[in-house]
Write a protein that holds these residues in place. Structure first.
Motif, PDB file in Angstrom:
ATOM      1  N   ASP A   1       0.839  -1.195   0.000  1.00  0.00           N
ATOM      2  CA  ASP A   1       0.000   0.000   0.000  1.00  0.00           C
ATOM      3  C   ASP A   1       0.880   1.253   0.000  1.00  0.00           C
ATOM      4  OD1 ASP A   1       0.963  -0.471   2.544  1.00  0.00           O
ATOM      5  OD2 ASP A   1      -0.964  -0.166   3.561  1.00  0.00           O
ATOM      6  N   GLU A   2       0.369   2.282  -0.642  1.00  0.00           N
ATOM      7  CA  GLU A   2       1.078   3.567  -0.665  1.00  0.00           C
ATOM      8  C   GLU A   2       0.214   4.596   0.050  1.00  0.00           C
ATOM      9  OE1 GLU A   2       1.683   4.417  -4.776  1.00  0.00           O
ATOM     10  OE2 GLU A   2       3.027   2.695  -5.031  1.00  0.00           O
ATOM     11  N   HIS A   3       0.835   5.289   0.974  1.00  0.00           N
ATOM     12  CA  HIS A   3       0.118   6.302   1.748  1.00  0.00           C
ATOM     13  C   HIS A   3       0.803   7.653   1.601  1.00  0.00           C
ATOM     14  CE1 HIS A   3      -2.232   3.528   4.557  1.00  0.00           C
ATOM     15  NE2 HIS A   3      -1.419   2.696   3.945  1.00  0.00           N
TER      16      HIS A   3
ATOM     17  N   TYR B   1      -4.124   7.309  -1.065  1.00  0.00           N
ATOM     18  CA  TYR B   1      -4.001   5.886  -0.708  1.00  0.00           C
ATOM     19  C   TYR B   1      -4.119   5.047  -1.968  1.00  0.00           C
ATOM     20  CZ  TYR B   1      -5.244   1.353   1.418  1.00  0.00           C
ATOM     21  OH  TYR B   1      -5.293   0.023   1.792  1.00  0.00           O
ATOM     22  N   ARG B   2      -3.214   4.123  -2.155  1.00  0.00           N
ATOM     23  CA  ARG B   2      -3.294   3.181  -3.281  1.00  0.00           C
ATOM     24  C   ARG B   2      -2.814   1.818  -2.811  1.00  0.00           C
ATOM     25  NH1 ARG B   2      -5.728   6.487  -5.032  1.00  0.00           N
ATOM     26  NH2 ARG B   2      -5.677   7.671  -6.954  1.00  0.00           N
TER      27      ARG B   2
ATOM     28  N   ARG C   1      -1.332  -1.607  -4.487  1.00  0.00           N
ATOM     29  CA  ARG C   1      -0.866  -2.171  -5.755  1.00  0.00           C
ATOM     30  C   ARG C   1      -0.353  -3.592  -5.531  1.00  0.00           C
ATOM     31  NH1 ARG C   1       4.556  -1.724  -5.182  1.00  0.00           N
ATOM     32  NH2 ARG C   1       5.186  -0.103  -3.732  1.00  0.00           N
TER      33      ARG C   1
ATOM     34  N   ASP D   1       2.354  -6.131  -5.937  1.00  0.00           N
ATOM     35  CA  ASP D   1       3.790  -6.061  -6.235  1.00  0.00           C
ATOM     36  C   ASP D   1       4.399  -7.467  -6.245  1.00  0.00           C
ATOM     37  OD1 ASP D   1       3.779  -6.717  -3.595  1.00  0.00           O
ATOM     38  OD2 ASP D   1       5.211  -5.183  -2.960  1.00  0.00           O
TER      39      ASP D   1
ATOM     40  N   TYR E   1       1.900  -4.679   4.239  1.00  0.00           N
ATOM     41  CA  TYR E   1       1.198  -3.401   4.106  1.00  0.00           C
ATOM     42  C   TYR E   1       0.886  -2.951   5.517  1.00  0.00           C
ATOM     43  CZ  TYR E   1      -2.131  -7.154   4.537  1.00  0.00           C
ATOM     44  OH  TYR E   1      -2.764  -8.291   4.977  1.00  0.00           O
TER      45      TYR E   1
ATOM     46  N   HIS F   1       6.687  -3.257   6.627  1.00  0.00           N
ATOM     47  CA  HIS F   1       6.764  -2.243   5.570  1.00  0.00           C
ATOM     48  C   HIS F   1       5.948  -1.018   5.966  1.00  0.00           C
ATOM     49  CE1 HIS F   1       7.790  -6.009   3.585  1.00  0.00           C
ATOM     50  NE2 HIS F   1       8.332  -5.308   2.592  1.00  0.00           N
TER      51      HIS F   1
ATOM     52  N   ALA G   1       4.323   2.649   6.296  1.00  0.00           N
ATOM     53  CA  ALA G   1       3.953   3.593   5.244  1.00  0.00           C
ATOM     54  C   ALA G   1       4.578   4.956   5.530  1.00  0.00           C
ATOM     55  CB  ALA G   1       2.437   3.711   5.178  1.00  0.00           C
ATOM     56  N   ALA G   2       4.499   5.819   4.531  1.00  0.00           N
ATOM     57  CA  ALA G   2       5.065   7.169   4.666  1.00  0.00           C
ATOM     58  C   ALA G   2       4.313   8.009   5.696  1.00  0.00           C
ATOM     59  CB  ALA G   2       5.039   7.872   3.313  1.00  0.00           C
TER      60      ALA G   2
ATOM     61  N   THR H   1      -3.664  10.087   5.963  1.00  0.00           N
ATOM     62  CA  THR H   1      -3.996   9.432   4.691  1.00  0.00           C
ATOM     63  C   THR H   1      -5.422   9.760   4.240  1.00  0.00           C
ATOM     64  OG1 THR H   1      -2.542   7.578   5.245  1.00  0.00           O
ATOM     65  CG2 THR H   1      -4.200   7.180   3.549  1.00  0.00           C
TER      66      THR H   1
END
Lengths: 271, 367
Positions: free
Chosen positions: B48-50, B55-56, B58, B60, B68, B154, B156-157, B344
């Motif tokens: 996940d991208e934050h 928020y997405r 993907r 991988d 995530y 992992h 998130a930002a 987010t």
């Protein structure tokens, strides 16, 4: 583990008496045979059937009978307006921290009330009148909108007879009013106040700020100054978040606060 | 040590012990929470991208099953339902009878609870237990709940759990905690037990003991996660925010951006505000009171004669100072766990850590 959610206790309506056009007093006694213990300055959540609950301060304590003086302002209070003697009403409480009646003993007392703010102060004045010798000089300053909105007139007479100095002032004069007209701080300003007196203030926030300011300028110790804060308490148990005032949950930490505790909060807009 | 191919053994053991399993599930492009039955139901090979307001998820193709962080849902809905009945009242002429609702308490295992959310559960428990210890519906639900924590690998930002002392690995408040070690060549979990019921479940799994290599791999995962966390928050400045900066001009600029939508309060795992809603049947004889989630961003949330917080700036100040500062006075700790959800899921991308830094940087609130 099964656990039942808390619910109101049934109370019986013992008496209903109109005070003003939109304000009345209901006297309630437990209908479940158990006792109820309330202190001056505490409040209850009164439940109007199907309409919801409203926080109402206790305006008289007489053994197991608690009086509540209510103004019709919303759905719940209008629902409570329908109550007649013999009805059942739901009550949760009493909640909160009340007036420091015990620590006032032996000293002078100054009571400042604005409008319906006289209601939570009435049990204190009752106590003083009943146990008059425990207190020194007692002064009441009661400001209200006009002659027609003057509450507890019989009590004012009783208190006067018990050597409580009653000063009433109205915002708007009328032909049937012969007393002073103005803001409650005017008689307060003019009065001689003992610096060691305990002061209890209840009314709109603006009025409380001004009254407290006047008393402090007259040399009262801020530690002896107490105010009752109004907020929309919903749970009464510090769990719903509605009655927050900065660091305080008014239902749990108040509604009566020492002046020093809340003066900073009251100075911040929209807190 | 639990090999990934035997993960279903854990799920089966919990199910056999009578727990309904709830865990992360991928739905509509978001990692939410739902009932799961087997490892197959977990979102695998996704990341996940934050970012503030962004928020997405993907694919991988990564080998891990938990690579995530948290989605918009927190576990609070399982312990503090968004809607619950408090009591029913029946009226017969003058007589009214009240009956408190007995909430359904289901044995439930929460699977994959991150350190931040483990801390959040403990914070909410303290709020609901403060008035009358041992009597809250929250406590009753929690007593029926089995918590399986997962250490984050992992972050998130938007994560800042390290600042709040709540992650990326949980150190208490769980029954079992797992660290996932996943690569192209090996995939297993290292278990820690955190309670007697956790130990009972672990005993039934007849696990191979973790070797030193397994344990080192697990601590490397957590160590790397700590290093990956970019965001931070000065906890001392946070605690002082209400006292130091109640009238900072920054509140006005936040108020200009904030939509007062209340998203932050809904996704926050510790926000506990509620309101009561009353209904009555058409014949007027039966009534019910329900408790529903509320938000301090609602205009009429706080009343004193009239609306207390008319400006959006004042509502954001209430939310942020309560979370970071005044929670300390009310409940003896911070109300924030650093999960980053409020960052987010804010449609305006308001970042609580950045706003605090901007205000805390100004030491000079004039006397």
């Amino acid at each position: 583990m099964s656990l039942s959610q808390p619910h109101p206790r049934p109370f019986r309506v013992c008496a209903v008496s109109d005070q003003l056009e939109d304000t009345w007093t209901v006297e309630l006694a437990p209908a479940d045979g158990k006792r109820v213990v309330a202190a001056p300055g505490q409040f209850n959540m009164l439940y109007a059937f199907g309409a919801g609950e409203a926080p109402i301060s206790v305006s008289r304590i007489h053994a197991d009978v608690l009086a509540h003086t209510i103004r019709a302002v919303g759905r719940v209070t209008r629902g409570l307006r329908q109550l007649v003697v013999g009805d059942t009403v739901g009550l949760r409480g009493p909640f909160g921290v009340g007036w420091p009646v015990e620590t006032m003993s032996g000293g002078d007392v100054v009571v400042v009330a604005g409008g319906l703010g006289i209601a939570p102060l009435r049990p204190v004045l009752d106590t003083v009148a009943r146990e008059r010798s425990r207190f020194g000089r007692v002064q009441l300053f009661y400001g209200t909108r006009d002659r027609a909105s003057l509450l507890f007139q019989d009590d004012l007479k009783t208190w006067t007879q018990q050597n409580i100095e009653v000063n009433v002032i109205v915002d708007r004069g009328s032909p049937d009013w012969r007393g002073p007209v103005g803001f409650v701080t005017q008689p307060l300003e003019a009065a001689t106040i003992n610096r060691s007196a305990t002061a209890l203030i209840c009314g709109p926030e603006v009025m409380m700020r001004f009254a407290a300011g006047t008393l402090l300028r007259k040399g009262l110790n801020p530690e002896h100054l107490h105010l009752s804060i109004e907020r929309n308490m919903e749970c009464g148990t510090g769990q719903c978040g509605h009655c927050q005032l900065g660091p305080y949950l008014v239902c749990r930490d108040g509604p009566v606060f020492g002046y020093d505790a809340v003066s900073d909060c009251l100075a911040i807009r929209e807190l | 040590m639990l090999p990934a191919q035997e993960f279903d053994l854990l799920l089966g053991t919990l199910a056999k012990a009578g727990y309904e399993l709830v865990g992360p599930t991928l739905r509509h492009g978001v990692i939410g929470l739902g009932v799961i039955e087997r490892a197959e139901d977990l979102p695998k090979g996704v990341a996940d991208e934050h970012a503030p307001g962004n928020y997405r998820v993907r694919s991988d193709g990564s080998p891990g099953w938990f690579g995530y962080v948290v989605g918009q849902e927190s576990w609070k809905r399982y312990l503090f339902p968004p809607e619950q009945t408090l009591f029913r009242a029946e009226r017969d002429e003058h007589v009214v009878r009240f009956a408190g609702e007995t909430p359904e308490t289901r044995r439930r295992a929460l699977l994959g609870v991150r350190g931040c959310d483990v801390a959040a559960i403990a914070k909410q428990a303290r709020v609901f237990d403060a008035y009358d210890p041992g009597s809250s519906a929250y406590g009753a639900a929690l007593a029926q709940t089995f918590v399986v924590a997962i250490d984050c690998s992992h972050p998130a930002a938007t994560c800042f759990c390290t600042s709040m002392g709540s992650g990326p690995a949980a150190d208490e408040g769980f029954d079992l905690a797992l660290t996932e070690i996943a690569s192209d060549t090996e995939h297993y979990f290292v278990l820690r037990t955190g309670s007697a019921s956790g130990r009972r479940i672990a005993e039934k799994l007849t696990l191979e003991p973790a070797t030193r290599l397994h344990r080192e791999a697990a601590s490397a995962v957590s160590g790397r996660a700590v290093e990956l966390i970019e965001r931070g928050l000065d906890k001392q400045a946070a605690k002082r925010l209400h006292a130091d900066h109640p009238e900072h001009p920054r509140w006005e600029t936040i108020g200009d951006r904030c939509l007062s939508c209340g998203n932050c309060t809904m996704v926050c795992p510790t926000c506990f505000c509620s309101r009561r809603e009353d209904t009555i049947t058409i014949d007027g004889t039966s009534a019910e009171q329900r408790l529903v989630w509320d938000s301090c961003f609602n205009r009429d949330f706080s009343l004193a004669g009239g609306i207390v917080r008319e400006s959006i700036a004042s509502r954001y100040r209430q939310w942020m100072t309560h979370k970071l500062s005044t929670w300390h006075e009310q409940f003896g700790e911070s109300g924030c766990v650093g999960c980053g959800r409020c960052i987010t899921w804010c449609p305006a991308g308001i970042d609580i850590t950045q706003e605090l830094a901007a205000m805390a940087g100004d030491r000079g609130a004039p006397p």
